[in-house]
Design an enzyme around this catalytic site. Structure first.
Site, PDB file in Angstrom:
ATOM      1  N   CYS A  42       0.830  -1.201   0.000  1.00 31.39           N
ATOM      2  CA  CYS A  42       0.000   0.000   0.000  1.00 31.39           C
ATOM      3  C   CYS A  42       0.862   1.247   0.000  1.00 31.39           C
ATOM      4  CB  CYS A  42      -0.890   0.040   1.252  1.00 31.39           C
ATOM      5  SG  CYS A  42      -1.933  -1.397   1.513  1.00 31.39           S
ATOM      6  N   ASP A 454      20.403  37.669 -14.563  1.00 27.25           N
ATOM      7  CA  ASP A 454      19.172  37.759 -15.345  1.00 27.25           C
ATOM      8  C   ASP A 454      18.470  39.097 -15.110  1.00 27.25           C
ATOM      9  OD1 ASP A 454      17.043  36.172 -16.949  1.00 27.25           O
ATOM     10  OD2 ASP A 454      15.932  37.015 -15.250  1.00 27.25           O
TER      11      ASP A 454
END
Length: 503
Positions: A42, A454
Site C-alpha cells: 500500500c 538575469d
C-alpha cells in the site's frame, strides 16, 4: 528517516510506521508498505486499518514490493502516486534511471540502452538500482508497464489488446500474466463491465501531482513563453505538439482553477488528453508531460524553506504550490534558450515561430493553433546560420549547439550527470553560463539553479523594493531550492493566465 527531499537507500522502519499510522499523504511515492498477513502493498496513506508493526515491511519502490511477492492494494492504488522528489534534487543514478525508465527507454532500447545513456555497464547499473530502489531495471520497467496498463484499463475504452502494446508489453500473454501477478485480477476483471470501443488514438488520462499545486501560475508561464504553431493556450488549458519515438502526437492539459484550491499535503489529478499516432508512445508522452508540470515536486518543503526568507517569504507563502516548468523535449528547450538570449520574451516567441514555420515538420493535429513539430536538432544543424532571423553570432551558436545535440555530444534526456552536460554546453561557441544554467533548470529539472545576471530577476527585486545586489547575495541561503526562488521572482512579472481560447 531522512528529509522528504532526499533519496534513501535505507528506510527507517520506525519513522515509516509513524507515517503509516498517521496516514500521511506527504509520504506517498516515497516508500511503500507491504503487509505480510495479506500479501498486499500500500501507499502510506492507505485508509485501510493500520496493520501491526510486526507484520509490515517497507520498500523504496513499487517494483521492490512486487519483487518481494506482494500485490497492489485495490483500495489505495499504491502505484498511482507521484514519483520521488529526490530524483531531481540529488539527480543520482537511480533518479536519472527512473526518468528514463518512465520514458520507455528499457522497452525501446533494452537494459543495455538504459545503461549506455547513464554511462554504466548493465551489470553495475543493476547493482546500483537494486541497492537504492530494491529492484533492477527490468523489474522497474515491468512495474511501470503494469501501472500504465492499469490506468489505461480503468480510464479508457481501448480494447485490451491495444492496452497491452500501449503500455509497452511485448505480447498480450506477458500483459495478462503481469496484470494478474501485480493486481491479483485479470485485465477483464480490472475493466469490469465497460465495453471497449475502437481506438482513435485519443486517450484521456489523469496525472497525479502533490498539493498545493499552483496550476494558474504554471499556465501563465507556459502561455507567456509559447511558440506559435507548436503550442497554444487558453482559459484553463495548455496544448502542444509532441515529437515522440514512434510518431507525432499532441497533448491538451486541463488546468482548472479549482486545482489551486485543493489543500496541501495531498494529491490532485490533472486531466491530460493525448492524441497519438502510435499508442506505443503512451508511456513516453505521459512521462514528458509529467516533467513539464513538475509533477513529482513536493511543494511543502520548498515553501517552508523559502517562506522563512525575508525577501522570498511573502511570495512563497502567497503561492506555496509554485512549480518549476519543465519540458517535453530537452533539445527543443536548449534551442529555444539560445533563441531567447538577450531578447524579450515576446521577441523570442516571434523568432521561434518563424523558425518553426521555416524548418518545423507540418502535422495534422485537429487542435486549433497546433500545426508543426518543433524542428529537431539534426534539421537545425544543417541550416545556414545566415538565414536565421537573429544576429549572426547567435545563429552560429544555435547551429553549433544543434550539431552537438544531433551528434550525441550533448544529451538532454536526463541520463548524463548535470555537471557534465553543463561543461559540454559552455565549451561550445556562443553558449555562456546563463544559457547552460537555464537549460539545466528547464531541461534537466535542476531544482537548485539561480541566474544572478538575469534582467528579470533584477527587475523583480527592484519592484519588491529590494536592492538587487544585496538580495542576490542571499541566494546561497535559498539552496537547495534556488530554481523555485527564481520562479517566485519571475512570477511577479508574469501576465495573468489566459481567459479566452484565443489568448
Amino acid at each position: 528517516m531522512t528529509t522528504r527531499a532526499e533519496p534513501r537507500t535505507r528506510l527507517d522502519a520506525e519513522s515509516c510506521y509513524a507515517a503509516v499510522k498517521a496516514r500521511d499523504r506527504r509520504f506517498d511515492g516515497l516508500f511503500w508498505t507491504a503487509v505480510r498477513t495479506t500479501g498486499i502493498y500500500c501507499r502510506p496513506s492507505c485508509p485501510a486499518r493500520t496493520p501491526a508493526a510486526g507484520n509490515v515491511t517497507f520498500h523504496p519502490s513499487a517494483a521492490a514490493a512486487q519483487g518481494a511477492g506482494y500485490r497492489a492494494c485495490k483500495r489505495c492504488l499504491p502505484d498511482a502516486t507521484p514519483g520521488s522528489p529526490g530524483w531531481d534534487v540529488a539527480a543520482g543514478v537511480a533518479g536519472r534511471a527512473m526518468r528514463l525508465v518512465g520514458d520507455g527507454v528499457v522497452d525501446r532500447e533494452g537494459v543495455d540502452g538504459l545503461a549506455r545513456r547513464l554511462g554504466y555497464s548493465p551489470r553495475h547499473l543493476a547493482r546500483v538500482l537494486t541497492a537504492e530502489l530494491g529492484a533492477g531495471p527490468l523489474a522497474l520497467a515491468r512495474a511501470r508497464r503494469a501501472q500504465t496498463a492499469r490506468v489505461l484499463i480503468e480510464t479508457t475504452d481501448l480494447p485490451l489488446t491495444e492496452v497491452a502494446f500501449a503500455a509497452g508489453f511485448a505480447s498480450v500473454r506477458q500483459f495478462n500474466q503481469t496484470v494478474r501477478e501485480v493486481y491479483a485480477v485479470t485485465p477483464t476483471q480490472l475493466r469490469g463491465r465497460r465495453t471497449a470501443a475502437p481506438t482513435t488514438g485519443e486517450i484521456s488520462l489523469r496525472l497525479a501531482v502533490r498539493t498545493p499545486f499552483a496550476g494558474q501560475a504554471l499556465l501563465s508561464f507556459l502561455a507567456y513563453h509559447l511558440v506559435p504553431g507548436v503550442e497554444t493556450a487558453g482559459a484553463g488549458f495548455y496544448a502542444r505538439t509532441l515529437d515522440l519515438p514512434h510518431g507525432p502526437g499532441t497533448v491538451r492539459l486541463e488546468l482548472d482553477p479549482a486545482l489551486d484550491e485543493v489543500p496541501g499535503g495531498g494529491v490532485a489529478l490533472l486531466t491530460a488528453r493525448f492524441r497519438l499516432t502510435d499508442l506505443r508512445d503512451t508511456a513516453a508522452a505521459v512521462e514528458r508531460v509529467r516533467r513539464l508540470v513538475d509533477a513529482d515536486c513536493d511543494p511543502l518543503p520548498v515553501a517552508e524553506h523559502l517562506g522563512a526568507d525575508p525577501v522570498l517569504g511573502p511570495l512563497a507563502r502567497a503561492l506555496p504550490g509554485l512549480r518549476l516548468p519543465g519540458q517535453v523535449d530537452g533539445d527543443e528547450t536548449a534551442v529555444r534558450t539560445v533563441v531567447g538570449q538577450q531578447v524579450s520574451v515576446t521577441g523570442a516567441r516571434t523568432v521561434g515561430g518563424r523558425i518553426v514555420a521555416a524548418h518545423g515538420r507540418p502535422v495534422e493535429t485537429g487542435e486549433p493553433g497546433l500545426t508543426h513539430l518543433f524542428p529537431d536538432a539534426a534539421t537545425l544543424a544543417e541550416v545556414d546560420p545566415e538565414t536565421l532571423p537573429m544576429p549572426r553570432a547567435r545563429g552560429r551558436a544555435l547551429v553549433g549547439l544543434s550539431a552537438a545535440l544531433a551528434r550525441g555530444d550533448i544529451a538532454l534526456d536526463r541520463g548524463p550527470q548535470r555537471d557534465q552536460v553543463r561543461a559540454a554546453m559552455v565549451a561550445l561557441p556562443g553558449i555562456g553560463p546563463w544559457t547552460a544554467d537555464y537549460v539545466a533548470m528547464r531541461a534537466l529539472g535542476h531544482p537548485d539553479v539561480f541566474l544572478p545576471t538575469d534582467l528579470g530577476v533584477r527587475t523583480a527585486l527592484k519592484r519588491l523594493g529590494q536592492e538587487p545586489a544585496v538580495a542576490i547575495a542571499r541566494a546561497p541561503e535559498w539552496s537547495p531550492w534556488r530554481s523555485y526562488a527564481l520562479m517566485h521572482l519571475w512570477q511577479t512579472l508574469m501576465p495573468a493566465p489566459p481567459t479566452t481560447e484565443d489568448d
